[in-house]
Each structure stands twice: as structure tokens, then as C-alpha cells.
Design a protein around this motif. Sequence first.
Motif, PDB file in Angstrom:
ATOM      1  N   GLU A   1      -5.760 -12.351  -2.381  1.00  0.00           N
ATOM      2  CA  GLU A   1      -6.672 -11.394  -2.994  1.00  0.00           C
ATOM      3  C   GLU A   1      -7.026 -10.273  -2.013  1.00  0.00           C
ATOM      4  OE1 GLU A   1      -8.270 -10.759  -5.983  1.00  0.00           O
ATOM      5  OE2 GLU A   1      -6.737 -12.115  -6.762  1.00  0.00           O
TER       6      GLU A   1
ATOM      7  N   THR B   1      -5.221  -9.213   0.520  1.00  0.00           N
ATOM      8  CA  THR B   1      -4.061  -8.355   0.767  1.00  0.00           C
ATOM      9  C   THR B   1      -3.763  -7.431  -0.407  1.00  0.00           C
ATOM     10  OG1 THR B   1      -2.553 -10.093   0.015  1.00  0.00           O
ATOM     11  CG2 THR B   1      -2.983  -9.959   2.389  1.00  0.00           C
ATOM     12  N   ARG B   2      -4.192  -7.821  -1.610  1.00  0.00           N
ATOM     13  CA  ARG B   2      -3.980  -6.964  -2.783  1.00  0.00           C
ATOM     14  C   ARG B   2      -5.034  -5.875  -2.927  1.00  0.00           C
ATOM     15  NH1 ARG B   2      -3.764 -11.507  -6.835  1.00  0.00           N
ATOM     16  NH2 ARG B   2      -2.394 -12.863  -5.685  1.00  0.00           N
ATOM     17  N   MET B   3      -6.115  -5.957  -2.153  1.00  0.00           N
ATOM     18  CA  MET B   3      -7.181  -4.963  -2.250  1.00  0.00           C
ATOM     19  C   MET B   3      -6.684  -3.598  -1.776  1.00  0.00           C
ATOM     20  SD  MET B   3     -10.579  -6.711  -0.811  1.00  0.00           S
ATOM     21  CE  MET B   3     -11.562  -7.781  -1.791  1.00  0.00           C
ATOM     22  N   GLN B   4      -7.116  -2.586  -2.478  1.00  0.00           N
ATOM     23  CA  GLN B   4      -6.787  -1.219  -2.062  1.00  0.00           C
ATOM     24  C   GLN B   4      -7.910  -0.670  -1.209  1.00  0.00           C
ATOM     25  OE1 GLN B   4      -5.809   1.216  -5.381  1.00  0.00           O
ATOM     26  NE2 GLN B   4      -4.117  -0.087  -6.036  1.00  0.00           N
ATOM     27  N   VAL B   5      -7.526  -0.059  -0.110  1.00  0.00           N
ATOM     28  CA  VAL B   5      -8.535   0.463   0.809  1.00  0.00           C
ATOM     29  C   VAL B   5      -8.748   1.921   0.589  1.00  0.00           C
ATOM     30  CG1 VAL B   5      -9.159   0.720   3.232  1.00  0.00           C
ATOM     31  CG2 VAL B   5      -7.899  -1.283   2.477  1.00  0.00           C
TER      32      VAL B   5
END
Length: 88
Positions: A82, A84-88
Motif C-alpha cells: 500500500e 509503495t502504491r501511494m503517489q507522492v
Amino acid sequence: MKVEAISQDLLGAFQVQQLATPPQNMVGDFSTHLESIDNRIMSVAKGEQVELHELMIDIERAKLSLEYSVSMRDKMIDAYKEVTRMQV
């Protein structure tokens, strides 16, 4: 072989001990616990006197510990995915 009931004070002491054990120490305890179970199973196979009900309780305790560890590992992997899938 005489089978006796587990006393409430012994059961209470076990529950307090389980709650007081920090997760870092559980890995070493688990491996030594498995070695102890293996040794007692070998003793049963050799025909030596072993308390079977205590052995079965210890085997089930080890099974539950392993299932808990696998469940925690899966949850940690899911959390990592989860993040690693987050957009920054």
C-alpha cells in the motif's frame, strides 16, 4: 497415566506470561520451544515416559504461534504494498 485438570492459577500464570513477552523475544523462544517439542516427540517414539497432554498443548501453542506469525507477515507485506502504491 493419570490425567488431571489444569488449575486456574497455572492457567492465569500462563496468560500473564504470554502477554508480558515482547515480540522481539518471541523468535528465539519459538525456536527453543520447537526444539523442546521435537525432543519430547523423540522421547515418545523411544517409549519413554512423557506427559502426552502437556506435549499436545505445547504442539497446539506452537501451531498458533506460527499461524499468528504468518498472519502478521502477510499484514506487513500488504501494508508495504500500500505504501509503495501511494503517489507522492
